[in-house]
Design an enzyme around this catalytic site. Structure first.
Site, short mmCIF file in Angstrom:
data_model
loop_
_atom_site.label_atom_id
_atom_site.label_comp_id
_atom_site.label_asym_id
_atom_site.label_seq_id
_atom_site.Cartn_x
_atom_site.Cartn_y
_atom_site.Cartn_z
N CYS A 19 0.86 -1.19 0.00
CA CYS A 19 0.00 0.00 0.00
C CYS A 19 0.90 1.24 0.00
CB CYS A 19 -0.99 -0.02 1.16
SG CYS A 19 -0.28 0.20 2.81
N ARG A 65 -3.61 -0.44 5.30
CA ARG A 65 -4.17 -1.53 4.50
C ARG A 65 -3.27 -2.76 4.40
NH1 ARG A 65 -5.46 2.25 -0.54
NH2 ARG A 65 -3.59 3.20 0.36
N ASP A 101 -8.51 3.51 1.22
CA ASP A 101 -7.55 3.84 2.28
C ASP A 101 -8.32 4.39 3.48
OD1 ASP A 101 -5.41 4.57 3.85
OD2 ASP A 101 -4.49 5.87 2.34
#
EC number: 3.1.3.48
Length: 138
Positions: free
Chosen positions: A7, A13, A111
């Site tokens: 990420c 994440r 996100d």
């Protein structure tokens, strides 16, 4: 198989994905990285809370993606933009995919950074679903 989840900062994440995958894909080696991670930074408190709510393995501290990570058998990104950045910088080695694309789905992993704990829980559920499909496909 060695799988690396990617990420942006490796604090939200990809650490959640790492923890889920370590529980579901026990025969694989699981890592997570960030394109703009600060090495050694802790996982966000909200991500850690969601991980602990599900009694999952604690993820590693943040680490920036590097050329060494290209040795992974599979590199799974949270967004198409992450995938494009990796391919642009390192070339297409045939092992870099957006997670949703790899399991036959469409769309980015949202996100949760800066959102409420419920936003992190939604991200967790999205990742749980996709990694469940990854397990089924492997």
């Amino acid at each position: 198989m060695r799988i690396t989840f990617v990420c942006t900062g490796n604090t939200c994440r990809s650490p959640i994905a790492e923890s889920i995958a370590k529980k579901m894909l026990v025969d694989d080696t699981i890592n997570s990285r960030g394109l703009f991670a600060i090495d050694g930074q802790s996982v966000s408190p909200e991500s850690l809370e969601v991980i602990m709510e599900h009694n999952l393995p604690e993820p590693t501290v943040a680490k920036q993606f590097s050329e060494k990570d290209l040795n992974s058998d599979l590199i799974l990104t949270m967004t198409d933009m992450h995938k494009q950045q990796l391919v642009s910088h390192y070339g297409d080695n045939g092992r870099i995919y957006q997670l949703s694309e790899y399991v036959g789905e469409i769309g980015d992993i949202v996100d949760p950074f800066g959102g409420s704990i419920d936003t992190y829980r939604q991200t967790f559920e999205q990742l749980l679903y996709l990694i469940g499909k990854l397990r089924t496909n492997s």
